[in-house]
Design a protein around this motif. Structure first.
Motif, PDB file in Angstrom:
ATOM      1  N   LEU A 245       0.778  -1.244   0.000  1.00  0.00           N
ATOM      2  CA  LEU A 245       0.000   0.000   0.000  1.00  0.00           C
ATOM      3  C   LEU A 245       0.808   1.292   0.000  1.00  0.00           C
ATOM      4  CD1 LEU A 245      -2.875  -0.865   2.483  1.00  0.00           C
ATOM      5  CD2 LEU A 245      -3.005  -0.651  -0.006  1.00  0.00           C
ATOM      6  N   ALA A 246       2.001   1.287   0.595  1.00  0.00           N
ATOM      7  CA  ALA A 246       2.620   2.573   0.934  1.00  0.00           C
ATOM      8  C   ALA A 246       4.004   2.771   0.312  1.00  0.00           C
ATOM      9  CB  ALA A 246       2.670   2.715   2.452  1.00  0.00           C
ATOM     10  N   CYS A 247       4.175   2.293  -0.921  1.00  0.00           N
ATOM     11  CA  CYS A 247       5.422   2.503  -1.669  1.00  0.00           C
ATOM     12  C   CYS A 247       6.667   1.910  -1.030  1.00  0.00           C
ATOM     13  CB  CYS A 247       5.636   3.983  -1.957  1.00  0.00           C
ATOM     14  SG  CYS A 247       4.479   4.621  -3.165  1.00  0.00           S
ATOM     15  N   PRO A 248       6.697   0.577  -0.874  1.00  0.00           N
ATOM     16  CA  PRO A 248       7.925  -0.068  -0.419  1.00  0.00           C
ATOM     17  C   PRO A 248       8.978  -0.060  -1.533  1.00  0.00           C
ATOM     18  CG  PRO A 248       6.222  -1.732  -0.897  1.00  0.00           C
ATOM     19  CD  PRO A 248       5.593  -0.388  -1.092  1.00  0.00           C
ATOM     20  N   PRO A 249      10.298  -0.176  -1.189  1.00  0.00           N
ATOM     21  CA  PRO A 249      10.859  -0.563   0.107  1.00  0.00           C
ATOM     22  C   PRO A 249      10.711   0.514   1.196  1.00  0.00           C
ATOM     23  CG  PRO A 249      12.633  -0.097  -1.466  1.00  0.00           C
ATOM     24  CD  PRO A 249      11.349  -0.099  -2.236  1.00  0.00           C
ATOM     25  N   TYR A 250      10.317   0.016   2.386  1.00  0.00           N
ATOM     26  CA  TYR A 250      10.037   0.881   3.526  1.00  0.00           C
ATOM     27  C   TYR A 250      11.252   1.075   4.430  1.00  0.00           C
ATOM     28  CZ  TYR A 250       5.148  -0.472   2.529  1.00  0.00           C
ATOM     29  OH  TYR A 250       3.930  -0.702   1.946  1.00  0.00           O
ATOM     30  N   THR A 251      11.236   2.186   5.191  1.00  0.00           N
ATOM     31  CA  THR A 251      12.084   2.306   6.373  1.00  0.00           C
ATOM     32  C   THR A 251      11.125   2.388   7.555  1.00  0.00           C
ATOM     33  OG1 THR A 251      13.776   3.463   5.111  1.00  0.00           O
ATOM     34  CG2 THR A 251      13.910   3.637   7.502  1.00  0.00           C
ATOM     35  N   VAL A 252      11.460   1.668   8.633  1.00  0.00           N
ATOM     36  CA  VAL A 252      10.512   1.506   9.733  1.00  0.00           C
ATOM     37  C   VAL A 252      11.045   2.155  11.010  1.00  0.00           C
ATOM     38  CG1 VAL A 252       9.225  -0.182  11.096  1.00  0.00           C
ATOM     39  CG2 VAL A 252       9.790  -0.681   8.703  1.00  0.00           C
ATOM     40  N   GLY A 253      10.228   2.987  11.630  1.00  0.00           N
ATOM     41  CA  GLY A 253      10.542   3.563  12.933  1.00  0.00           C
ATOM     42  C   GLY A 253       9.623   2.939  13.975  1.00  0.00           C
ATOM     43  N   VAL A 254      10.200   2.494  15.089  1.00  0.00           N
ATOM     44  CA  VAL A 254       9.398   1.877  16.152  1.00  0.00           C
ATOM     45  C   VAL A 254       9.658   2.624  17.458  1.00  0.00           C
ATOM     46  CG1 VAL A 254       8.868  -0.259  17.400  1.00  0.00           C
ATOM     47  CG2 VAL A 254       9.641  -0.369  15.014  1.00  0.00           C
ATOM     48  N   GLY A 255       8.597   3.047  18.098  1.00  0.00           N
ATOM     49  CA  GLY A 255       8.721   3.689  19.407  1.00  0.00           C
ATOM     50  C   GLY A 255       8.082   2.800  20.461  1.00  0.00           C
ATOM     51  N   VAL A 256       8.786   2.553  21.548  1.00  0.00           N
ATOM     52  CA  VAL A 256       8.266   1.670  22.598  1.00  0.00           C
ATOM     53  C   VAL A 256       8.244   2.440  23.910  1.00  0.00           C
ATOM     54  CG1 VAL A 256       8.577  -0.527  23.805  1.00  0.00           C
ATOM     55  CG2 VAL A 256       9.302  -0.306  21.414  1.00  0.00           C
ATOM     56  N   GLY A 257       7.122   2.393  24.598  1.00  0.00           N
ATOM     57  CA  GLY A 257       7.004   3.019  25.907  1.00  0.00           C
ATOM     58  C   GLY A 257       6.504   4.451  25.824  1.00  0.00           C
ATOM     59  N   GLY A 258       6.615   5.162  26.948  1.00  0.00           N
ATOM     60  CA  GLY A 258       6.194   6.553  26.992  1.00  0.00           C
ATOM     61  C   GLY A 258       4.710   6.696  27.270  1.00  0.00           C
ATOM     62  N   GLY A 259       3.920   6.353  26.308  1.00  0.00           N
ATOM     63  CA  GLY A 259       2.468   6.474  26.455  1.00  0.00           C
ATOM     64  C   GLY A 259       1.885   6.362  25.068  1.00  0.00           C
ATOM     65  N   GLU A 260       0.552   6.430  24.971  1.00  0.00           N
ATOM     66  CA  GLU A 260      -0.069   6.203  23.666  1.00  0.00           C
ATOM     67  C   GLU A 260       0.303   7.271  22.647  1.00  0.00           C
ATOM     68  OE1 GLU A 260      -1.386   7.242  26.438  1.00  0.00           O
ATOM     69  OE2 GLU A 260      -3.515   7.733  26.272  1.00  0.00           O
ATOM     70  N   ASP A 261       0.644   8.481  23.115  1.00  0.00           N
ATOM     71  CA  ASP A 261       1.047   9.530  22.182  1.00  0.00           C
ATOM     72  C   ASP A 261       2.559   9.501  21.925  1.00  0.00           C
ATOM     73  OD1 ASP A 261       1.514  10.215  24.790  1.00  0.00           O
ATOM     74  OD2 ASP A 261       0.871  12.307  24.591  1.00  0.00           O
ATOM     75  N   MET A 262       3.318   9.320  23.018  1.00  0.00           N
ATOM     76  CA  MET A 262       4.768   9.447  22.856  1.00  0.00           C
ATOM     77  C   MET A 262       5.375   8.319  22.020  1.00  0.00           C
ATOM     78  SD  MET A 262       7.873   9.839  25.480  1.00  0.00           S
ATOM     79  CE  MET A 262       7.372  11.282  26.394  1.00  0.00           C
ATOM     80  N   CYS A 263       4.793   7.131  22.051  1.00  0.00           N
ATOM     81  CA  CYS A 263       5.390   6.029  21.285  1.00  0.00           C
ATOM     82  C   CYS A 263       5.373   6.353  19.782  1.00  0.00           C
ATOM     83  CB  CYS A 263       4.724   4.695  21.592  1.00  0.00           C
ATOM     84  SG  CYS A 263       3.029   4.545  21.055  1.00  0.00           S
ATOM     85  N   MET A 264       4.349   7.053  19.318  1.00  0.00           N
ATOM     86  CA  MET A 264       4.284   7.426  17.894  1.00  0.00           C
ATOM     87  C   MET A 264       5.305   8.515  17.585  1.00  0.00           C
ATOM     88  SD  MET A 264       2.171   5.419  16.519  1.00  0.00           S
ATOM     89  CE  MET A 264       1.743   5.986  14.893  1.00  0.00           C
ATOM     90  N   ASN A 265       5.434   9.468  18.502  1.00  0.00           N
ATOM     91  CA  ASN A 265       6.413  10.538  18.382  1.00  0.00           C
ATOM     92  C   ASN A 265       7.828   9.950  18.287  1.00  0.00           C
ATOM     93  OD1 ASN A 265       8.132  12.700  18.912  1.00  0.00           O
ATOM     94  ND2 ASN A 265       6.755  13.647  20.384  1.00  0.00           N
ATOM     95  N   LEU A 266       8.129   8.993  19.182  1.00  0.00           N
ATOM     96  CA  LEU A 266       9.450   8.359  19.180  1.00  0.00           C
ATOM     97  C   LEU A 266       9.679   7.577  17.885  1.00  0.00           C
ATOM     98  CD1 LEU A 266       9.741   6.930  22.815  1.00  0.00           C
ATOM     99  CD2 LEU A 266      11.085   8.799  21.827  1.00  0.00           C
ATOM    100  N   ALA A 267       8.633   6.925  17.416  1.00  0.00           N
ATOM    101  CA  ALA A 267       8.753   6.129  16.191  1.00  0.00           C
ATOM    102  C   ALA A 267       9.102   7.026  15.002  1.00  0.00           C
ATOM    103  CB  ALA A 267       7.446   5.374  15.923  1.00  0.00           C
ATOM    104  N   LYS A 268       8.475   8.199  14.974  1.00  0.00           N
ATOM    105  CA  LYS A 268       8.751   9.132  13.885  1.00  0.00           C
ATOM    106  C   LYS A 268      10.178   9.664  13.997  1.00  0.00           C
ATOM    107  CE  LYS A 268       6.612  12.889  11.363  1.00  0.00           C
ATOM    108  NZ  LYS A 268       5.420  13.680  11.156  1.00  0.00           N
ATOM    109  N   LYS A 269      10.587  10.005  15.229  1.00  0.00           N
ATOM    110  CA  LYS A 269      11.954  10.482  15.453  1.00  0.00           C
ATOM    111  C   LYS A 269      12.984   9.433  15.038  1.00  0.00           C
ATOM    112  CE  LYS A 269      11.944  14.030  18.975  1.00  0.00           C
ATOM    113  NZ  LYS A 269      11.859  14.272  20.391  1.00  0.00           N
TER     114      LYS A 269
END
Lengths: 292, 200
Positions: free
Chosen positions: A182-206
């Protein structure tokens, strides 16, 4: 004496232009390598088109993809840098200018008023800013536009802490399998673990901002990143999802402390066009662009 | 894998020769339409009215381009790659039945409902490399018209392009019921199950 506000605006404009038109060199090199190693005519055709398109964009200074993304800025303001809250308005001005002159596609849509045509939201949230206050007299700006197609496959889940790291890995595999073609692979993947429901997405993007193949300084995390890179390629998504060629270029993870009852996991996926560009400006207005 | 050079309007019988995995290039008329334009065109159709441009036999392009207006009022295509087609799955079959495009151009592939409508109504789906916006722009020779620009905005309105050798497009849905991206997705899901089973 330089007009510092003007320097910040001009630099931010330049960063938006570079991000839209030129891939970071290691991303481009990885795509070229991926093209050369792809077996099978379907995958080879897709990878060749990607690489040819990247070269056209760089040569002609034109956006590599028509989706020039929703604009976000990661900003670190030094305690002694002469500008403070004004930075926000300056970055908006640069965004509006880049929309007109690069040009970028107007991508800020108000739910009730429609497309704002400027890439500036009407309610103060877009472009999105990640501000950090740091020591020193410098201002660091990273522009990161992100396309809608790859944002649509981002995922967040609060998994039971009892599932531990295995649960984290399982969720990343599930998120990538669901993204599929769906999203134009090859992909690069960011994973955020912990923090909270908002911060994990923020970390993943960072995590996506870390250069490819620069693994986490904590060896335990680096080991999981490398394991996931290998595992995710076994999904055989392939270039553009047709099953041939690279599926995932790299995986980066960031961890924050978590609440004892929660294990939040965020997965942010970038399309092949992993776009960002940065610069540091000192208090006298001298600009140093980050290696790109 | 065969290669086809098609001119619009594409005759339905020509489409019978084409199979998934083949490569096609289009010369003629290609019209952009995304979510909003699909909705609006279908609304008009239900009211018994016609959209301002005829899709029949032409290319329907899932694309929201970057366009630049010249001083004389004409338009230049800056970047025009495909957008994710899956979003259009919810109404693509209705669109095919109402307007009969010859080829749908997009990226990411489409699903069962669209493939069924393609088989019944004679239409194919051509996969353009996602994000390859400058390759696409290079093959657009003229901006013939634009509709609904004020109302829907640059990415969502109807741009009518004259194209030459627009491609390469990989056929992932043919008129024989084939669907390459769905096959790939099944393989991905099978691999996922295996990975999760073996995961430590």
């Amino acid at each position: 004496m330089k007009d510092i506000a003007q320097v910040v605006e001009d630099t931010s404009f330049e960063l938006l232009k570079v991000a839209a038109t030129k891939l970071p060199s290691e991303v481009k090199e990885t795509l070229v390598k991926g093209k050369n190693e792809t077996k099978g005519s379907l995958g080879k055709a897709q990878m060749s088109a990607i690489v040819e398109n990247v070269e056209l964009a760089e040569t002609n200074i034109k956006p590599m993809c028509q989706d020039t993304g929703l604009v976000a800025f990661f900003v670190k303001i030094g305690d002694k840098f002469p500008l403070r809250s004004e930075v926000k308005e300056i970055l908006k001005k640069a965004t509006e200018r880049a929309t007109k002159n690069v040009p970028l596609r107007p991508n800020a849509v108000d739910m009730f008023e429609g497309n704002t045509k400027t890439n500036i939201g009407l309610r103060g949230y877009v472009p999105w800013f990640y501000f950090d206050l740091v020591e020193g007299d410098k201002l660091e700006i990273i522009a990161m536009p992100k396309g809608g197609g790859s944002s649509n496959v981002g995922k967040m889940k609060m998994i039971p802490p009892g599932k531990g790291i295995k649960g984290v890995k399982e969720f990343v595999v599930e998120a990538l399998a669901a993204a599929g073609p769906l999203a134009c692979p090859p992909y690069t993947v960011g994973v955020g673990v912990g923090g909270g429901e908002d911060m994990c997405m923020n970390l993943a993007k960072k995590a996506l901002l870390r250069p490819l193949y620069h693994y986490h300084e904590d060896e335990r995390i680096a080991a999981i990143e490398k394991e996931l890179l290998q595992t995710l390629n076994q999904l055989e998504i392939g270039a553009m999802g047709l099953g041939e060629g690279p599926s995932v270029l790299d995986v980066h993870m960031e961890f924050a402390a978590r609440h004892p009852a929660s294990l939040p996991v965020g997965v942010v996926i970038s399309c092949w066009a992993l776009r960002h560009a940065g610069a540091t400006i000192d208090k006298d207005g001298n600009v140093e662009y980050h290696p790109h | 894998m065969a290669e086809f050079h098609l001119t619009t309007p594409i005759p339905p019988e020509k489409l019978e020769e084409i199979k998934v995995g083949d490569i096609v290039y289009i010369t003629g008329i290609v019209i952009t339409a995304r979510d909003e334009a699909h909705l609006k065109a279908l609304e008009l159709h239900e009211e018994g009215k016609k959209p301002p441009v005829d899709f029949k036999g032409n290319g329907l392009f899932h694309c929201g381009p970057v366009m630049k207006k010249n001083e004389d009022g004409s338009w230049t295509v800056v970047a025009a790659g495909p957008t994710t087609s899956a979003r259009m799955e919810i109404f693509q079959d209705k669109f095919i039945k109402a307007f009969h495009p010859g080829i749908i151009i997009g990226k990411g592939g489409m699903m069962e409902r669209t493939a069924k409508a393609c088989q019944e109504e004679k239409c194919i789906y051509g996969y353009f490399t996602g994000g390859a916006a400058l390759l696409a722009a290079d093959r657009i020779k003229e901006v013939k018209d634009v509709f609904w620009l004020e109302e829907l905005g640059m990415p969502e309105c109807l741009w009518v392009y004259q194209v030459e050798n627009f491609g390469p497009l990989t056929v992932t849905i043919d008129v024989h019921g084939g669907n390459l991206t769905e096959d790939s997705k099944k393989n991905i899901m099978k691999n996922k199950e295996k990975i999760l089973e073996e995961m430590k």
